[in-house]
Design an enzyme around this catalytic site. Sequence first.
Site, PDB file in Angstrom:
ATOM      1  N   TYR A 102     -11.903  -3.268  -3.601  1.00 12.60           N
ATOM      2  CA  TYR A 102     -12.448  -3.413  -2.245  1.00 12.60           C
ATOM      3  C   TYR A 102     -13.980  -3.467  -2.243  1.00 12.60           C
ATOM      4  O   TYR A 102     -14.607  -3.094  -1.253  1.00 12.60           O
ATOM      5  CB  TYR A 102     -11.968  -2.256  -1.371  1.00 12.60           C
ATOM      6  CG  TYR A 102     -10.557  -2.429  -0.840  1.00 12.60           C
ATOM      7  CD1 TYR A 102     -10.192  -3.536  -0.074  1.00 12.60           C
ATOM      8  CD2 TYR A 102      -9.576  -1.472  -1.096  1.00 12.60           C
ATOM      9  CE1 TYR A 102      -8.901  -3.685   0.421  1.00 12.60           C
ATOM     10  CE2 TYR A 102      -8.272  -1.618  -0.604  1.00 12.60           C
ATOM     11  CZ  TYR A 102      -7.959  -2.733   0.160  1.00 12.60           C
ATOM     12  OH  TYR A 102      -6.677  -2.877   0.652  1.00 12.60           O
TER      13      TYR A 102
ATOM     14  N   ASN B 241      -1.925  -0.268   7.157  1.00  8.96           N
ATOM     15  CA  ASN B 241      -1.275  -1.518   7.565  1.00  8.96           C
ATOM     16  C   ASN B 241      -0.382  -2.115   6.475  1.00  8.96           C
ATOM     17  O   ASN B 241      -0.227  -3.323   6.381  1.00  8.96           O
ATOM     18  CB  ASN B 241      -2.310  -2.519   8.097  1.00  8.96           C
ATOM     19  CG  ASN B 241      -3.371  -2.866   7.069  1.00  8.96           C
ATOM     20  OD1 ASN B 241      -3.267  -2.465   5.908  1.00  8.96           O
ATOM     21  ND2 ASN B 241      -4.360  -3.629   7.467  1.00  8.96           N
TER      22      ASN B 241
ATOM     23  N   HIS C 158      -1.590  -5.570   1.347  1.00  8.98           N
ATOM     24  CA  HIS C 158      -2.797  -6.358   1.100  1.00  8.98           C
ATOM     25  C   HIS C 158      -2.418  -7.727   0.551  1.00  8.98           C
ATOM     26  O   HIS C 158      -1.468  -7.844  -0.223  1.00  8.98           O
ATOM     27  CB  HIS C 158      -3.684  -5.637   0.053  1.00  8.98           C
ATOM     28  CG  HIS C 158      -4.728  -6.547  -0.536  1.00  8.98           C
ATOM     29  ND1 HIS C 158      -5.958  -6.750   0.049  1.00  8.98           N
ATOM     30  CD2 HIS C 158      -4.715  -7.349  -1.638  1.00  8.98           C
ATOM     31  CE1 HIS C 158      -6.651  -7.615  -0.672  1.00  8.98           C
ATOM     32  NE2 HIS C 158      -5.921  -7.986  -1.705  1.00  8.98           N
TER      33      HIS C 158
ATOM     34  N   LYS D 285       0.836  -1.197   0.000  1.00 10.21           N
ATOM     35  CA  LYS D 285       0.000   0.000   0.000  1.00 10.21           C
ATOM     36  C   LYS D 285       0.882   1.262   0.000  1.00 10.21           C
ATOM     37  O   LYS D 285       2.099   1.180   0.207  1.00 10.21           O
ATOM     38  CB  LYS D 285      -0.917  -0.033   1.236  1.00 10.21           C
ATOM     39  CG  LYS D 285      -1.871  -1.253   1.243  1.00 10.21           C
ATOM     40  CD  LYS D 285      -2.782  -1.245   2.459  1.00 10.21           C
ATOM     41  CE  LYS D 285      -3.704  -2.455   2.474  1.00 10.21           C
ATOM     42  NZ  LYS D 285      -4.655  -2.442   3.616  1.00 10.21           N
TER      43      LYS D 285
ATOM     44  N   GLU E  64      -8.873 -10.661  -8.093  1.00  8.45           N
ATOM     45  CA  GLU E  64      -7.930  -9.549  -7.966  1.00  8.45           C
ATOM     46  C   GLU E  64      -6.814  -9.640  -9.011  1.00  8.45           C
ATOM     47  O   GLU E  64      -6.401  -8.620  -9.577  1.00  8.45           O
ATOM     48  CB  GLU E  64      -7.369  -9.530  -6.538  1.00  8.45           C
ATOM     49  CG  GLU E  64      -8.447  -9.135  -5.524  1.00  8.45           C
ATOM     50  CD  GLU E  64      -8.074  -9.411  -4.069  1.00  8.45           C
ATOM     51  OE1 GLU E  64      -6.919  -9.813  -3.807  1.00  8.45           O
ATOM     52  OE2 GLU E  64      -8.939  -9.219  -3.191  1.00  8.45           O
TER      53      GLU E  64
HETATM   54  N1  UDP Z   1      -9.673  -1.525   7.470  1.00  6.24           N
HETATM   55  C1  UDP Z   1      -9.864  -0.357   8.187  1.00  6.24           C
HETATM   56  N2  UDP Z   1     -10.655  -0.386   9.305  1.00  6.24           N
HETATM   57  C2  UDP Z   1     -11.254  -1.539   9.749  1.00  6.24           C
HETATM   58  C3  UDP Z   1     -11.048  -2.731   9.007  1.00  6.24           C
HETATM   59  C4  UDP Z   1     -10.257  -2.687   7.884  1.00  6.24           C
HETATM   60  O1  UDP Z   1      -9.340   0.692   7.819  1.00  6.24           O
HETATM   61  O2  UDP Z   1     -11.950  -1.517  10.762  1.00  6.24           O
HETATM   62  C5  UDP Z   1      -8.831  -1.497   6.266  1.00  6.24           C
HETATM   63  C6  UDP Z   1      -7.476  -2.118   6.515  1.00  6.24           C
HETATM   64  O3  UDP Z   1      -6.509  -1.346   5.834  1.00  6.24           O
HETATM   65  C7  UDP Z   1      -7.610  -3.486   5.857  1.00  6.24           C
HETATM   66  C8  UDP Z   1      -8.569  -3.193   4.710  1.00  6.24           C
HETATM   67  O4  UDP Z   1      -9.463  -2.232   5.227  1.00  6.24           O
HETATM   68  O5  UDP Z   1      -6.369  -3.992   5.427  1.00  6.24           O
HETATM   69  C9  UDP Z   1      -9.319  -4.396   4.183  1.00  6.24           C
HETATM   70  O6  UDP Z   1     -10.002  -5.000   5.246  1.00  6.24           O
HETATM   71  P1  UDP Z   1     -10.020  -6.577   5.408  1.00  6.24           P
HETATM   72  O7  UDP Z   1     -11.011  -6.918   6.462  1.00  6.24           O
HETATM   73  O8  UDP Z   1     -10.186  -7.226   4.065  1.00  6.24           O
HETATM   74  O9  UDP Z   1      -8.556  -6.903   6.011  1.00  6.24           O
HETATM   75  P2  UDP Z   1      -7.280  -7.580   5.337  1.00  6.24           P
HETATM   76  O10 UDP Z   1      -7.767  -8.656   4.410  1.00  6.24           O
HETATM   77  O11 UDP Z   1      -6.530  -6.498   4.612  1.00  6.24           O
HETATM   78  O12 UDP Z   1      -6.487  -8.131   6.490  1.00  6.24           O
HETATM   79 MG    MG Z   2      -9.170  -8.567   2.856  1.00 11.24          MG
END
Ligand code: UDP
Ligand code: MG
Length: 141
Positions: free
Chosen positions: A49, A112, A115, A9, A126
């Site tokens: 997303y 974080n 991805h 990211k 994707e």
């Molecule tokens: N995210 C966020 N707030 C939340 C949950 C997720 O900003 O409460 C963001 C975070 O950057 C995350 C992304 O949305 O990586 C996608 O969420 P997902 O649940 O798919 O998590 P991931 O698969 O990235 O672990």
């Molecule tokens: Mg995810």
Amino acid sequence: MEQTFVMIKPDGVQHGLVGTIIQRFENKRLRLVRAELRQLTVEQAKEHYRDLATKPFFNDLIAFITSGEVMAMVWEGPHAIKAARSLIGATNPLESPTGTIRGDFALELDSNIIHGSDSLESAEREIQLFFPNLHPAKSVS
Ligand code: UDP
Ligand code: MG
């Protein structure tokens, strides 16, 4: 053999973590199939997303992911999807153990670093979205 989509990211690119992250995937014996530095459009980000479109953080997530260049990649290997998720760690960096990418390099949920696809279905979707020429969709005749 399995393929997964991984994206560093904007915060990871800006903090100079591209090389370190690629090294970790190579150390795990995954193979780099494609890599491209890209500036996502809002439309691409929303499509990527789309499963999160109803979440309260969706607009902030789209703004963040389009705020700078990302490194879009395809990695390949046995169980590549699970292996990549294991290298990446938990969604919340504070709950992600030291030794994982998010555990080592991130502090906050909304920035974080990286991805990774969470299932075979999302990996295929994707990869097709970011690298449509890798597995050209078969024409139906
Ligand atoms: N995210 C966020 N707030 C939340 C949950 C997720 O900003 O409460 C963001 C975070 O950057 C995350 C992304 O949305 O990586 C996608 O969420 P997902 O649940 O798919 O998590 P991931 O698969 O990235 O672990
Ligand atoms: Mg995810």
